[in-house]
Design an enzyme around this catalytic site. Structure first.
Site, PDB file in Angstrom:
ATOM      1  N   GLU A  67      51.324-110.138  19.099  1.00  0.00           N
ATOM      2  CA  GLU A  67      51.709-110.394  20.493  1.00  0.00           C
ATOM      3  C   GLU A  67      52.033-111.857  20.769  1.00  0.00           C
ATOM      4  O   GLU A  67      52.944-112.158  21.541  1.00  0.00           O
ATOM      5  CB  GLU A  67      50.596-109.944  21.450  1.00  0.00           C
ATOM      6  CG  GLU A  67      50.480-108.444  21.624  1.00  0.00           C
ATOM      7  CD  GLU A  67      49.649-107.770  20.539  1.00  0.00           C
ATOM      8  OE1 GLU A  67      49.073-108.488  19.687  1.00  0.00           O
ATOM      9  OE2 GLU A  67      49.563-106.532  20.553  1.00  0.00           O
ATOM     10  N   HIS A 136      41.422-102.533  28.082  1.00  0.00           N
ATOM     11  CA  HIS A 136      42.700-101.807  28.212  1.00  0.00           C
ATOM     12  C   HIS A 136      42.930-101.366  29.662  1.00  0.00           C
ATOM     13  O   HIS A 136      43.674-100.420  29.900  1.00  0.00           O
ATOM     14  CB  HIS A 136      42.714-100.536  27.364  1.00  0.00           C
ATOM     15  CG  HIS A 136      42.836-100.734  25.877  1.00  0.00           C
ATOM     16  ND1 HIS A 136      41.899-101.373  25.127  1.00  0.00           N
ATOM     17  CD2 HIS A 136      43.790-100.336  25.007  1.00  0.00           C
ATOM     18  CE1 HIS A 136      42.266-101.361  23.847  1.00  0.00           C
ATOM     19  NE2 HIS A 136      43.414-100.728  23.747  1.00  0.00           N
TER      20      HIS A 136
HETATM   21  C1  LIG Z   1      46.135-106.969  20.474  1.00  0.00           C
HETATM   22  C2  LIG Z   1      46.365-105.510  20.361  1.00  0.00           C
HETATM   23  N1  LIG Z   1      47.601-105.054  20.102  1.00  0.00           N
HETATM   24  C3  LIG Z   1      47.834-103.736  19.999  1.00  0.00           C
HETATM   25  C4  LIG Z   1      46.819-102.842  20.157  1.00  0.00           C
HETATM   26  C5  LIG Z   1      47.075-101.353  20.095  1.00  0.00           C
HETATM   27  N2  LIG Z   1      46.594-100.834  18.837  1.00  0.00           N
HETATM   28  C6  LIG Z   1      45.347-100.359  18.706  1.00  0.00           C
HETATM   29  S1  LIG Z   1      44.984 -99.954  17.157  1.00  0.00           S
HETATM   30  C7  LIG Z   1      46.517-100.389  16.614  1.00  0.00           C
HETATM   31  C8  LIG Z   1      46.863-100.268  15.178  1.00  0.00           C
HETATM   32  C9  LIG Z   1      45.958-101.085  14.342  1.00  0.00           C
HETATM   33  O1  LIG Z   1      46.272-100.938  13.010  1.00  0.00           O
HETATM   34  P1  LIG Z   1      45.298-101.490  11.906  1.00  0.00           P
HETATM   35  O2  LIG Z   1      44.888-102.867  12.229  1.00  0.00           O
HETATM   36  O3  LIG Z   1      45.968-101.270  10.603  1.00  0.00           O
HETATM   37  O4  LIG Z   1      44.009-100.578  12.042  1.00  0.00           O
HETATM   38  P2  LIG Z   1      43.913 -98.996  11.842  1.00  0.00           P
HETATM   39  O5  LIG Z   1      44.152 -98.394  13.179  1.00  0.00           O
HETATM   40  O6  LIG Z   1      44.924 -98.588  10.855  1.00  0.00           O
HETATM   41  O7  LIG Z   1      42.517 -98.758  11.385  1.00  0.00           O
HETATM   42  C10 LIG Z   1      47.292-100.842  17.661  1.00  0.00           C
HETATM   43  C11 LIG Z   1      48.694-101.259  17.563  1.00  0.00           C
HETATM   44  C12 LIG Z   1      45.534-103.358  20.447  1.00  0.00           C
HETATM   45  N3  LIG Z   1      44.491-102.547  20.665  1.00  0.00           N
HETATM   46  N4  LIG Z   1      45.338-104.680  20.522  1.00  0.00           N
END
Ligand SMILES: Cc1ncc(C[n+]2csc(CCOP(=O)(O)OP(=O)(O)O)c2C)c(N)n1
Ligand SMILES: [Mg+2]
Lengths: 336, 331
Positions: A67, A136
């Site tokens: 972001e 959120h």
């Molecule tokens: C700063 C932020 N950006 C976007 C999100 C939305 N979001 C939540 S989980 C996620 C994916 C995260 O992927 P990863 O770090 O690989 O973890 P995984 O879910 O695969 O365990 C996203 C985009 C968030 N919660 N916080």
């Protein structure tokens, strides 16, 4: 010219606005996380649905979770002449991009002596109500309204969502466009006309009390107005729709009629934008007020997860009824 | 525990096989039930199950003690359970109940347990990286030999905070272990599309942080890598970056259409299942027999049954609690 209105949900209206704007201006780009691969291919709430199919992955970009860079790169792209929309999944995550927005984009025109336009829109959603908890669910619009150089848009109906998003993209200023996550599936007529930033909408006409509210609070104020009407209080509801620029004139002329003002927002009450509306009204309409204007907002607390707790920190329709009665001096029972 | 732990049941240097099996099975059962709770409306908002990824949390936690800190992420129930959190109280929090660790204020993405060193699951992707770095700084400042762990996904490696934290931890030799659970997806984004250099380990190396790849579907491998990292951290030699190759079997969260991957890929990964693998190894090496394996599975089930009963029967919090604990009140 009046076009026939279509019934659309807010997310569909936003989607239509993006499609129409991207068709009209082929230089516009949008980027964000999961824009083309989530759900049925269109971002967390579907707003970018089918955009990649129509406009291609060059203009509709799925991004890494970055972001801070998305917002500052959005600012840079806009300064360098590309009209840019950045979708941030939840407005809470915009805080990671505070530098790009507040130190960079917002000041780009002024600091450099007026040379730059920064046609950046950061689209996101705020608001509570669906159990997304503390990180959120915030309503942070006041933060942005406080920053010189930023425009802040908070649409609450499908028609406003469409018309204001198109105007926000056309704007030469960096604009924070905050949708409400609990309203995406609300349906309403959409005329597909542009709505200029800085024009309030009268959501309900009445003669006894002016309520200024946005988004979920406009909905609750409308519910409250029903109850109040049965008790003989005729409420006028004004939805400013944009917090900067903001339309005080519509509020003033309403207050001159009703002689009472209540501002309701979902943002935390303390130091919220309600104070700004009240203060301007007091200054301008002092002699025409029959009672002290009041304001309501969320309690000074993060948004809790458990349902009843979440409900408790945000003004309910009943809270608005109580506060409205207190404002017109018909009742003294106050709730937080 | 259903099986007595003796020297013979100990694996390699760090892990006790049967206990690890039971813990992984418990986490598997716990996490597998979450989608149903979401469907039933018992869980509001988002919750992210980690089915398939159990070996990482269990392997890493084996090397930790209660006074060590853990900063988790949105997919963090396993991190909590493996660090010693009670399944009933964890689930009660996820269901927003009074007996949840945070009184129902936090929910799935905000489970913190101070006495276990759990600095919280987290709703902000990448945030735990900074928090764990800070907890390691506190350990160093206080002169303890405690360490801190940051768990984060492959997606979080694209947040700027990781680069900054690597550097800070490296120059100050902070006792922090950065654990990347590389499950190849960030929500619906594939790792291949989101990084040009898929060898994530090299990111740590670039900052002077000793970095290792580990099979995240093998609890022993994880535990060995973690033990080494923890040893390095405790003895003042600074941070380690562990990249664990793993996979989530379920959708990112309830309602995920999973258009970004194929059912075949999921099945393929299930062929490397960490629980089945450990069970087979214990069986093959005659540490456990079939009956004992079965007993472990039953015990995990019973534990989660009673956690569910506990959480479901816990009352919702008192509404007045919504307004308390915002700040320390000095007035
Ligand atoms: C700063 C932020 N950006 C976007 C999100 C939305 N979001 C939540 S989980 C996620 C994916 C995260 O992927 P990863 O770090 O690989 O973890 P995984 O879910 O695969 O365990 C996203 C985009 C968030 N919660 N916080
Ligand atoms: Mg991932």
């Amino acid at each position: 010219m009046n076009k026939p209105a279509q019934q659309l949900t807010i997310w569909r209206a936003l989607n239509a606005a993006l499609h129409d704007e991207f068709t009209e201006d082929p230089s516009t780009i949008i980027m964000g996380e999961d824009l083309t691969t989530w759900g049925t291919g269109g971002g967390i709430y579907g707003v970018t649905r089918k955009m990649a199919d129509v406009f291609g992955k060059e203009r509709v970009r799925d991004t890494p979770i970055s972001e801070e860079t998305l917002i500052s790169a959005g600012a840079g792209a806009a300064m360098a002449g590309t009209r840019t929309v950045v979708e941030i999944m939840y407005s809470d995550f915009m805080l990671l991009g505070a530098d790009g927005l507040i130190n960079q984009a917002a000041k780009s025109r002024y600091m450099f002596g007026g040379q730059f336009s920064t046609p950046l829109v950061v689209r996101s959603n705020g608001g509570s109500g669906i159990g997304k908890a503390a990180q959120h669910s915030q309503s942070l619009e006041t933060l942005y309204a406080h920053i010189p150089g930023l425009e802040v848009v908070v649409p609450g109906t499908a028609n406003d969502a469409y018309g204001l998003l198109r105007s926000a993209i056309k704007s030469e200023n960096p604009t924070v466009f905050l949708e409400h996550k609990a309203l995406y599936y609300d349906k309403g007529p959409v005329t597909k006309e542009l709505i200029p930033l800085g024009q309030a909408r009268v959501a309900r006409e009445g003669k006894d009390l002016t309520i200024v509210a946005t988004q979920l609070m406009t909905k609750r104020a409308l519910e409250a107005a029903q109850v109040l009407s049965a008790q003989g209080v005729d409420v006028e509801i004004i939805d400013p729709r944009t917090l900067y620029p903001f339309d005080m004139e519509t509020v003033f002329s309403s207050v001159r009629k009703t002689r009472h003002l209540l501002v309701v927002h979902e943002a935390v009450r303390d130091f919220g934008w309600g104070g700004e509306f009240v203060s301007n009204t007091v200054q301008e309409c002092w002699g025409e007020l029959d009672a002290a204007p009041r304001r309501m907002g969320a309690a000074r607390a993060p948004i809790p997860y458990s349902e009843e707790l979440e409900e408790a920190v945000i003004p309910s329709a009943q809270n608005i009824v109580d506060e409205a009665l207190a404002t017109v001096g018909r009742h003294t029972k106050l709730t937080v | 525990m259903t099986v007595e732990i003796t020297e013979a049941t100990r694996f390699d240097l760090d892990i006790d096989g049967p206990s690890a099996l039971e813990l992984m099975s418990t986490i598997r059962e716990f996490e597998s039930r979450l989608p149903t709770y979401s469907e039933e409306g018992l869980i509001r908002g988002s919750t992210h199950p980690s089915v398939g990824m159990e070996a990482v949390a269990v392997g890493v936690s084996w090397a930790l003690r209660a006074s060590d800190s853990v900063a988790s992420n949105h997919r963090g129930h396993a991190h909590c359970l493996a660090k010693g959190a009670d399944a009933g109280r964890t689930l009660a929090e996820i269901l927003g109940r009074r007996d949840g660790y945070c009184g129902g204020k936090g929910g799935s993405m905000h489970i913190g347990v101070k006495e276990l060193g759990l600095l919280g699951t987290n709703g902000i992707v990448g945030a735990g990286i900074g928090l764990a770095t800070g907890a390691a700084l506190a350990a160093q400042a206080q002169g303890t030999d405690n360490v801190a762990v940051a768990y984060f996904g492959d997606g979080a490696t694209n947040q700027g905070v990781l680069a900054e934290a690597f550097n800070l931890a490296a120059i100050w030799k902070l006792p922090v272990i950065f654990v990347c659970e590389n499950n190849h997806f960030a929500q619906s984004a594939t790792l291949e599309e989101m990084v040009a250099q898929p060898d994530l380990r090299r990111r740590g190396e670039a900052y002077g942080v000793p970095s290792v790849d580990v099979d995240g579907m093998d609890v022993e491998a994880v535990s060995n890598a973690a033990a080494e990292a923890v040893q390095r951290a405790r003895s003042g030699q600074g941070p380690t970056f562990i990249v664990a190759d793993t996979y989530r079997y379920l959708g990112h969260m309830a309602g995920d259409t999973e258009i970004y991957r194929t059912a075949e890929q999921v099945e393929q990964w299930k062929g490397r299942d960490p629980i089945a693998r450990l069970a087979k190894r214990l069986l093959d090496s005659t540490v456990l027999d079939e009956a004992q394996l079965k007993a472990i599975a039953t015990s995990a089930l019973t534990l989660v049954d009673s956690a569910e009963e506990f959480a479901k029967s816990s009352p919702f919090p008192d509404v007045s609690s919504a307004f308390t604990q915002v700040s320390e009140d000095y007035r």
